[in-house]
Motif scaffolding. Structure first.
Motif, PDB file in Angstrom:
ATOM      1  N   SER A  93      26.911 -13.852  -3.928  1.00 26.50           N
ATOM      2  CA  SER A  93      27.611 -15.066  -4.340  1.00 26.50           C
ATOM      3  C   SER A  93      29.121 -14.862  -4.347  1.00 26.50           C
ATOM      4  O   SER A  93      29.884 -15.739  -3.921  1.00 26.50           O
ATOM      5  CB  SER A  93      27.129 -15.494  -5.738  1.00 26.50           C
ATOM      6  N   ARG A  94      29.551 -13.704  -4.780  1.00 31.64           N
ATOM      7  CA  ARG A  94      30.985 -13.429  -4.809  1.00 31.64           C
ATOM      8  C   ARG A  94      31.546 -13.295  -3.396  1.00 31.64           C
ATOM      9  O   ARG A  94      32.650 -13.766  -3.119  1.00 31.64           O
ATOM     10  CB  ARG A  94      31.251 -12.154  -5.606  1.00 31.64           C
ATOM     11  N   PRO A 122      34.871 -18.979 -15.220  1.00 29.25           N
ATOM     12  CA  PRO A 122      35.029 -20.398 -14.886  1.00 29.25           C
ATOM     13  C   PRO A 122      36.465 -20.711 -14.521  1.00 29.25           C
ATOM     14  O   PRO A 122      37.403 -20.082 -15.013  1.00 29.25           O
ATOM     15  CB  PRO A 122      34.604 -21.114 -16.175  1.00 29.25           C
ATOM     16  N   ALA A 179      31.859 -16.712  -2.037  1.00 36.04           N
ATOM     17  CA  ALA A 179      33.030 -17.372  -2.612  1.00 36.04           C
ATOM     18  C   ALA A 179      34.311 -16.878  -1.952  1.00 36.04           C
ATOM     19  O   ALA A 179      35.219 -17.670  -1.671  1.00 36.04           O
ATOM     20  CB  ALA A 179      33.073 -17.127  -4.127  1.00 36.04           C
ATOM     21  N   GLU A 235      38.054 -23.234  -7.919  1.00 38.08           N
ATOM     22  CA  GLU A 235      36.661 -23.059  -8.323  1.00 38.08           C
ATOM     23  C   GLU A 235      36.032 -21.872  -7.602  1.00 38.08           C
ATOM     24  O   GLU A 235      35.280 -21.094  -8.203  1.00 38.08           O
ATOM     25  CB  GLU A 235      35.881 -24.341  -8.040  1.00 38.08           C
ATOM     26  N   GLN A 236      36.325 -21.735  -6.306  1.00 38.08           N
ATOM     27  CA  GLN A 236      35.808 -20.584  -5.575  1.00 38.08           C
ATOM     28  C   GLN A 236      36.395 -19.288  -6.117  1.00 38.08           C
ATOM     29  O   GLN A 236      35.709 -18.257  -6.171  1.00 38.08           O
ATOM     30  CB  GLN A 236      36.116 -20.722  -4.075  1.00 38.08           C
ATOM     31  N   ARG A 249      34.440 -18.351  -9.095  1.00 35.08           N
ATOM     32  CA  ARG A 249      33.178 -17.701  -8.702  1.00 35.08           C
ATOM     33  C   ARG A 249      33.432 -16.270  -8.257  1.00 35.08           C
ATOM     34  O   ARG A 249      32.651 -15.355  -8.565  1.00 35.08           O
ATOM     35  CB  ARG A 249      32.519 -18.472  -7.576  1.00 35.08           C
ATOM     36  N   GLY A 283      34.076 -14.201 -11.255  1.00 38.72           N
ATOM     37  CA  GLY A 283      33.038 -14.264 -12.269  1.00 38.72           C
ATOM     38  C   GLY A 283      33.454 -14.962 -13.538  1.00 38.72           C
ATOM     39  O   GLY A 283      32.856 -14.737 -14.593  1.00 38.72           O
TER      40      GLY A 283
END
Length: 692
Positions: free
Chosen positions: A172-173, A689, A176, A680-681, A684, A687
């Motif tokens: 996920s990172r 918000p 992102a 937002e990315q 992410r 890790g």
């Protein structure tokens, strides 16, 4: 003793060559006549069967060279004849079959063949299961006695290695970071995104390679003893050591198991610099999957050596930093390497070497000072079960503490998590480098008040308020003309003939008015751009301002066209329904005045009987009633006139706001939306918000 041969005939140490020469000469003398007869029979068999004269079929080896696969019948016959004269030297881990193959090759080559070549062939047979182009380093009786005893090699077929797998959070990172780079490619310069792009490329490259191997580099300063530690871990002298500085000129790889060819290729280490450790069951079980790389000195006087260190350090999964009691506090080491790599503490070993030179409790004192320096560098220490760097003290010369390092390495390798942790640390480092272009502690964006104020400034620039007031005056003027007394209308007609007509929407064609309007538009755009870019990182603030400036080009002209289209319609303003009644009442008052006047005139000239009451009353009613009707119409017309002016002003405001939104607000909002997406990315990626 066991002799491990070297397929690379150009890269040997002097003591190895002397030992091989002595052993090989004795073997050649012992083989003597029998090998000569075996050679003749081998040649005959080779000519009949179409095989090479050495009596063995060949196949392409790992480095593209022909490797003997097994003895043919003619060579086996020679082997049976010379089996009783087998030399003392055997290949490391050699089996009964490899010894027979060695004798067959001795018979095929004849007494003139160099001993080194015969030993190389023996080892090539016994180690046929070794792939990746790895070369076994020759071990003499002297060097073998200083290292781990060898065990027979257990040939096994090459095993397919599974590629590295990243867990969900790391994937996920990486996704992102990939989105972040894609969204920012046209907003940030390539140098800013270069490190993030490199991390993505290296993560993808490492993922395609073996997940069962861990690449560990040994790095250190000149004279720190890293090459000696490398040789101690391998159990054989692979990397050259000595007083000449720098000693290590190129990275050398040593792999404890097969399947690491892709990883070593990724490091750019050629086949002639790839080695095997001394084979032993204990070492293989403890360090299985290890690919150890000896690097040149990071403080070498040769620039190319330092460049190789930097290049390989960016590709390995973990690193062992070797320091000595003299240079453990070297500023170059801490400022150039350890401090920038503080986030990689979980894949880092810091080894204090040469503790045999420290008297008494000096080792603990130096270790404490080393831990203090690492803490100042921001490197977390893996103590008390916490994740972080492993700090050890040892002596590669005496072997003191090497066992503890082996045990730590074994546990580290068994976890199989170093590659993923290294990539995660690289992602963290790339994210922190990009923090200044993505993260901000201030609220960003445009509020509704800012948008309304921009629309109001544009409306003021094109004169929406003045246009509404002019429309209201035009409506009142039209009402007065329709409902006024004839005498007043006659007077106004005369005034209109003398003055320019003012009952239309005023045209702002004067040069000074145009310049003023343009200045107001530019000021409104600048104010909006400054407010929109407030709190944004510099690249995104610049992108917002550039979008506003691009939209402002041609905006005054567009506003003028909209004002002309959305202004008052041509002709007179529309009339309400009560206007005919007002006109009729005004006409009645005029008729009363005319009738009364004519009646009085007839009495004056004697045409009618004298009676002043009625005509005077009629005239007074008409004279008073006309202005009264006009005043009443004016009062009644104020409401419709105001609404008419407000409607005209509303149309201009909406037209100017729509033009400003399409040309300026929408591009600015698009840039702010893009920044919100990348923020937002970035949240992410790190890790956390995204901050508002």
């Amino acid at each position: 003793m066991t002799a491990v041969t070297d397929q690379d005939h150009t890269d040997h140490t002097n003591h190895t060559e002397h030992a091989d020469h002595a052993g090989g000469q004795g073997h050649a003398d012992a083989a003597g006549d029998d090998t000569g007869r075996a050679e003749e029979r081998s040649e005959n068999a080779a000519s009949e069967e179409g095989t090479p004269q050495d009596g063995r079929s060949t196949a392409a080896g790992p480095d593209g060279e022909d490797v003997a696969e097994g003895p043919e019948p003619a060579a086996e016959a020679a082997l049976e004849k010379s089996e009783g004269e087998e030399p003392e030297h055997r290949a490391a881990g050699g089996s009964k079959k490899s010894a027979a193959a060695s004798a067959g090759k001795h018979a095929a080559t004849g007494p003139e063949a160099p001993a080194k070549d015969r030993h190389a062939r023996v080892q090539a047979d016994s180690e046929g299961s070794w792939d990746d182009g790895l070369i076994a380093r020759r071990v003499t009786e002297e060097t073998a006695a200083q290292h781990v005893p060898t065990a027979p090699a257990r040939p096994s077929p090459p095993q397919a290695t599974a590629p590295l797998a990243y867990d969900g959070p790391l994937r996920s990172r990486l996704d992102a970071l990939r989105e972040l780079v894609g969204l920012s490619r046209t907003r940030l310069d390539s140098r800013t995104l270069a490190e993030a792009g490199r991390v993505l490329d290296e993560a993808a490259s490492r993922r395609r390679l073996s997940g069962q191997h861990t690449v560990v580099a040994i790095a250190g300063a000149t004279g720190s003893g890293k090459s000696q530690l490398f040789n101690t871990l391998a159990g054989v002298t692979i990397s050259e050591t000595g007083v000449r500085r720098p000693t290590t000129a190129a990275p050398i790889a040593c792999s404890w198991s097969d399947g690491a060819a892709g990883l070593i290729d990724r490091l750019g280490i050629p086949g002639r610099l790839r080695r095997r450790p001394v084979q032993s069951a204990e070492a293989e079980a403890q360090l299985r999957g290890l690919v150890l790389v000896d690097l040149p000195d990071h403080d070498s006087a040769a620039v190319q050596h330092r460049e190789q260190v930097d290049r390989v350090l960016a590709l390995v999964d973990a690193v062992i930093w070797v320091v000595d009691p003299e240079k453990y506090a070297d500023a170059v080491l801490h400022e150039r390497y350890l401090r920038p790599m503080a986030g990689h503490a979980e894949v880092m070993f810091v080894v204090l070497n040469q503790i045999d030179r420290l008297p008494g409790e000096a080792t603990e004192q130096v270790l404490d000072d080393l831990r203090r320096l690492l803490d100042e560098d921001g490197i977390a220490l893996g103590e008390y079960g916490e994740p972080g760097a492993t700090v050890l003290a040892l002596s590669a010369l005496t072997g003191d503490g090497v066992g503890e390092l082996r045990e730590s390495l074994g546990q580290f390798l068994a976890e199989r998590g170093a590659p993923a942790r290294r990539i995660a640390a690289d992602v963290d480092a790339a994210g922190w480098r990009l923090r200044s272009v993505y993260a901000t502690g201030q609220r960003t964006g445009l509020s509704e008040e800012d948008r309304d104020e921009f629309a109001a400034r544009l409306a003021e620039a094109i004169g929406a308020t003045a246009a509404g007031e002019a429309a209201e005056r035009a409506w009142l003027r039209n009402a007065n003309r329709a409902c006024g007394t004839p005498w007043l209308r006659l007077w106004r007609w005369y005034q209109d003939r003398l003055d320019a007509p003012t009952g239309r929407f005023p045209a702002r064609a004067q040069v000074d008015e145009e310049a003023t309007a343009r200045q107001r538009v530019e000021q409104a755009v600048r104010t909006l751009a400054e407010r929109a870019s407030t709190g944004l990182p510099a690249p995104w603030g610049q992108a917002v301002r550039e979008a506003a400036v691009r939209g402002a080009q041609g905006l005054p002209e567009a506003l003028d066209e909209l004002a002309a289209r959305a202004g008052l319609p041509p002709g007179r303003p529309p009339r309400p329904g009560w206007w005919p009644a007002a006109v009729f009442a005004q006409a009645s008052m005029t008729i009363l005045q005319v009738v009364g006047g004519l009646w009085l005139l007839g009495q004056i000239i004697g045409f009618m009987s004298p009676n002043l009451g009625v005509p005077v009353l009629l005239m007074v009613a008409g004279i008073i009633g006309g202005p009264l009707v006009e005043w009443s119409c004016r009062m009644a017309a104020r409401g419709p006139a105001r609404r008419y002016g407000q409607e005209a002003e509303r149309r201009l405001r909406e037209a100017s706001a729509g033009c400003g939104r399409a040309r300026v607000l929408d591009p600015v909002a698009a840039e702010l939306l893009r920044y919100r997406e990348v923020r937002e990315q970035y949240g992410r990626l790190m890790g956390v918000p995204a901050a508002r």
